[in-house]
Scaffold this active site. Structure first.
Site, short mmCIF file in Angstrom:
data_model
loop_
_atom_site.label_atom_id
_atom_site.label_comp_id
_atom_site.label_asym_id
_atom_site.label_seq_id
_atom_site.Cartn_x
_atom_site.Cartn_y
_atom_site.Cartn_z
N CYS A 45 49.24 -32.21 -170.19
CA CYS A 45 48.70 -32.85 -168.97
C CYS A 45 47.33 -32.27 -168.62
O CYS A 45 46.43 -33.01 -168.21
CB CYS A 45 49.67 -32.67 -167.81
SG CYS A 45 51.13 -33.73 -167.94
N ASN A 73 57.71 -38.14 -163.28
CA ASN A 73 58.10 -37.98 -164.68
C ASN A 73 59.06 -39.10 -165.07
O ASN A 73 59.90 -39.53 -164.27
CB ASN A 73 58.65 -36.59 -164.99
CG ASN A 73 59.74 -36.13 -164.05
OD1 ASN A 73 59.80 -36.52 -162.90
ND2 ASN A 73 60.60 -35.27 -164.55
N GLU A 124 52.08 -36.02 -163.95
CA GLU A 124 50.61 -35.97 -163.89
C GLU A 124 49.98 -37.02 -164.79
O GLU A 124 49.03 -37.71 -164.43
CB GLU A 124 50.11 -34.58 -164.31
CG GLU A 124 50.57 -33.44 -163.41
CD GLU A 124 51.90 -32.83 -163.83
OE1 GLU A 124 52.77 -33.55 -164.35
OE2 GLU A 124 52.05 -31.61 -163.63
N CYS A 147 51.70 -29.07 -167.39
CA CYS A 147 51.87 -28.57 -168.76
C CYS A 147 50.53 -28.66 -169.51
O CYS A 147 49.57 -29.29 -169.05
CB CYS A 147 52.96 -29.35 -169.49
SG CYS A 147 52.44 -30.98 -170.06
N CYS A 195 55.11 -36.86 -168.34
CA CYS A 195 55.08 -36.06 -167.11
C CYS A 195 54.47 -36.86 -165.95
O CYS A 195 53.72 -37.82 -166.16
CB CYS A 195 54.22 -34.81 -167.31
SG CYS A 195 54.88 -33.63 -168.48
N GLU A 244 61.56 -39.80 -168.11
CA GLU A 244 62.16 -39.21 -169.31
C GLU A 244 62.70 -40.28 -170.25
O GLU A 244 62.79 -41.46 -169.90
CB GLU A 244 63.27 -38.23 -168.88
CG GLU A 244 62.68 -37.08 -168.07
CD GLU A 244 63.65 -35.95 -167.81
OE1 GLU A 244 64.87 -36.14 -167.94
OE2 GLU A 244 63.15 -34.85 -167.46
N1 THU Z 1 57.29 -32.25 -166.07
C1 THU Z 1 56.33 -32.92 -165.36
O1 THU Z 1 56.50 -34.10 -165.02
N2 THU Z 1 55.21 -32.24 -165.04
C2 THU Z 1 54.98 -30.94 -165.29
O2 THU Z 1 53.94 -30.43 -164.92
C3 THU Z 1 55.99 -30.15 -166.00
C4 THU Z 1 57.13 -30.89 -166.55
C5 THU Z 1 58.52 -32.95 -166.38
C6 THU Z 1 58.75 -33.33 -167.81
C7 THU Z 1 60.26 -33.40 -167.86
O3 THU Z 1 60.66 -34.70 -167.43
C8 THU Z 1 60.73 -32.40 -166.85
O4 THU Z 1 59.62 -32.14 -166.01
C9 THU Z 1 61.24 -31.11 -167.44
O5 THU Z 1 60.30 -30.56 -168.32
#
Ligand code: THU
Length: 140
Positions: A100, A51, A64, A97, A62, A53
């Site tokens: 994704c 991820n 994925e 999510c 994310c 941010e």
């Molecule tokens: N996140 C992912 O990278 N993948 C997921 O399947 C769920 C959420 C990340 C996004 C964000 O940076 C952090 O997790 C919190 O939501």
């Protein structure tokens, strides 16, 4: 039996290792929730994702989707994705999510997806996580 069709298939081992390597690179200064992903393609290539941010929050990507985009940038086409691993250190496993899931569906509607933390794992398929997906077929 196909590789990746069972949860303890040794075929997962190197992909799990790759996902933890990506996890170490997660850029998550806001949520502190680190996610790693590794996507295997038919040609044997493995594409990492973490991820990433952003201060605007909405710009966050994310793990994925990072992996899918990394693979696409290397030429992955639909039906070439073989298996995906997603790892976190969260006590409960972290499923992809909704956004994704939709992006994964573009490349493999039945992708085996292994979710893992340091002590457990669970195996899903994209079609199980996103039944009746909206795809390019709906646009024809
Ligand atoms: N996140 C992912 O990278 N993948 C997921 O399947 C769920 C959420 C990340 C996004 C964000 O940076 C952090 O997790 C919190 O939501």
């Amino acid at each position: 039996m196909d590789s990746f069709s069972t949860i303890h298939d040794p075929a997962w081992d190197s992909l799990l290792e790759a996902a933890w390597r990506a996890w170490a690179n997660a850029y998550a200064p806001y949520s502190h929730f680190h996610v790693g992903a590794a996507l295997l393609c038919r040609d044997g290539s493995v594409h990492l994702g973490c991820n990433v941010e952003n201060a605007s929050y909405g710009g966050t990507i994310c793990a994925e989707r990072t992996a899918i985009c990394a693979a696409a940038a290397q030429g992955m086409k639909p039906e070439q994705a073989l298996a995906l691993v997603v790892v976190t250190e969260a006590p409960t496993l972290t499923p992809p999510c909704g956004l994704c899931r939709q992006v994964i569906a573009e490349f493999s509607e039945d992708l085996p997806i292994l979710l893992a933390n340091r002590r457990e794992r669970a195996l899903y398929t994209l079609s199980g996580l996103l039944p009746h997906a909206f795809t390019g077929r709906n646009l024809q």
